[in-house]
Design a protein around this motif. Structure first.
Motif, PDB file in Angstrom:
ATOM      1  N   HIS A 191     -11.209 -16.445  32.339  1.00 63.68           N
ATOM      2  CA  HIS A 191     -10.274 -16.820  31.282  1.00 63.68           C
ATOM      3  C   HIS A 191      -9.898 -15.601  30.432  1.00 63.68           C
ATOM      4  O   HIS A 191      -8.751 -15.460  30.016  1.00 63.68           O
ATOM      5  N   LYS A 196      -9.763 -19.616  26.980  1.00 64.62           N
ATOM      6  CA  LYS A 196     -10.240 -20.861  26.367  1.00 64.62           C
ATOM      7  C   LYS A 196     -11.751 -21.005  26.443  1.00 64.62           C
ATOM      8  O   LYS A 196     -12.353 -21.649  25.618  1.00 64.62           O
ATOM      9  N   ARG A 197     -12.345 -20.410  27.435  1.00 63.96           N
ATOM     10  CA  ARG A 197     -13.802 -20.449  27.574  1.00 63.96           C
ATOM     11  C   ARG A 197     -14.272 -19.097  28.066  1.00 63.96           C
ATOM     12  O   ARG A 197     -13.656 -18.502  28.934  1.00 63.96           O
ATOM     13  N   ASP A 211     -19.963 -19.627  26.637  1.00 64.97           N
ATOM     14  CA  ASP A 211     -19.738 -20.980  26.146  1.00 64.97           C
ATOM     15  C   ASP A 211     -20.593 -21.987  26.894  1.00 64.97           C
ATOM     16  O   ASP A 211     -20.475 -22.152  28.091  1.00 64.97           O
ATOM     17  N   GLY A 220     -19.084 -26.044  24.158  1.00 66.49           N
ATOM     18  CA  GLY A 220     -17.877 -26.028  23.365  1.00 66.49           C
ATOM     19  C   GLY A 220     -16.930 -27.177  23.608  1.00 66.49           C
ATOM     20  O   GLY A 220     -15.880 -27.245  22.992  1.00 66.49           O
ATOM     21  N   GLY A 233     -13.655 -23.684  24.198  1.00 62.93           N
ATOM     22  CA  GLY A 233     -14.868 -22.937  23.899  1.00 62.93           C
ATOM     23  C   GLY A 233     -15.114 -22.811  22.405  1.00 62.93           C
ATOM     24  O   GLY A 233     -14.172 -22.768  21.613  1.00 62.93           O
ATOM     25  N   SER A 234     -16.361 -22.745  22.012  1.00 63.45           N
ATOM     26  CA  SER A 234     -16.691 -22.713  20.589  1.00 63.45           C
ATOM     27  C   SER A 234     -16.145 -21.468  19.900  1.00 63.45           C
ATOM     28  O   SER A 234     -15.671 -21.543  18.768  1.00 63.45           O
ATOM     29  N   LYS A 249      -5.592 -20.704  29.326  1.00 57.63           N
ATOM     30  CA  LYS A 249      -6.419 -21.466  30.281  1.00 57.63           C
ATOM     31  C   LYS A 249      -6.471 -20.752  31.612  1.00 57.63           C
ATOM     32  O   LYS A 249      -5.580 -20.081  32.011  1.00 57.63           O
TER      33      LYS A 249
END
Length: 148
Positions: free
Chosen positions: A15, A118-119, A123, A126, A130-131, A148
């Motif tokens: 990602h 996004k991740r 992670d 999340g 993701g957090s 993404k």
């Protein structure tokens, strides 16, 4: 909208590399400065006992080993960005909590847009986003693009 300073946060994940590709496209379109940042965090002995990260004492200490890995990730990302046509790349490695460090760096350097995957590789829980990317998108002072 115009982006003079772009920041892409990379951790070596797929990602993050997709985010890098988008950041390079934006850098070209807006003739921006491209900051490539990797954040590492050395977990203390107590914290490391609760994580998958295990310090390797034989490698000049865990902090230095993690910094070297983060530098390799930034170097790899910068090489890929150059292959895609990016110029004016600033490579940065910072120590700290990922979201907080990304936010502080972006504010200090006048970043107009943060691009993230996004991740990432760190992670675990999340949810759909993701957090780290979720926290950065929520708290950032500038535009954030999550890839993404």
């Amino acid at each position: 909208m115009y982006f003079k300073n772009l920041l892409v946060a990379v951790d070596g994940s797929d990602h993050a590399m997709k985010a890098l590709e988008l950041a390079v496209q934006l850098e070209d379109k807006f003739d921006s400065n491209l900051h490539i940042l990797s954040v590492y965090r050395h977990y203390g002995m107590f914290e490391s006992s609760h994580s998958l990260v295990r310090p390797r004492q034989e490698l000049a200490g865990p902090d230095e080993a993690l910094r070297q890995i983060a530098q390799e990730i930034v170097d790899m990302a910068a090489k890929r960005a150059e292959e895609l046509g990016a110029t004016g790349i600033k490579k940065v490695v910072k120590r700290g909590k990922a979201a907080r460090t990304i936010l502080e760096y972006s504010k200090d350097k006048g970043i107009d847009c943060i691009v993230m995957g996004k991740r990432g590789i760190g992670d675990g829980g999340g949810g759909l986003l993701g957090s780290t990317s979720n926290r950065v998108a929520t708290l950032a002072h500038c535009t954030c693009i999550t890839v993404k």
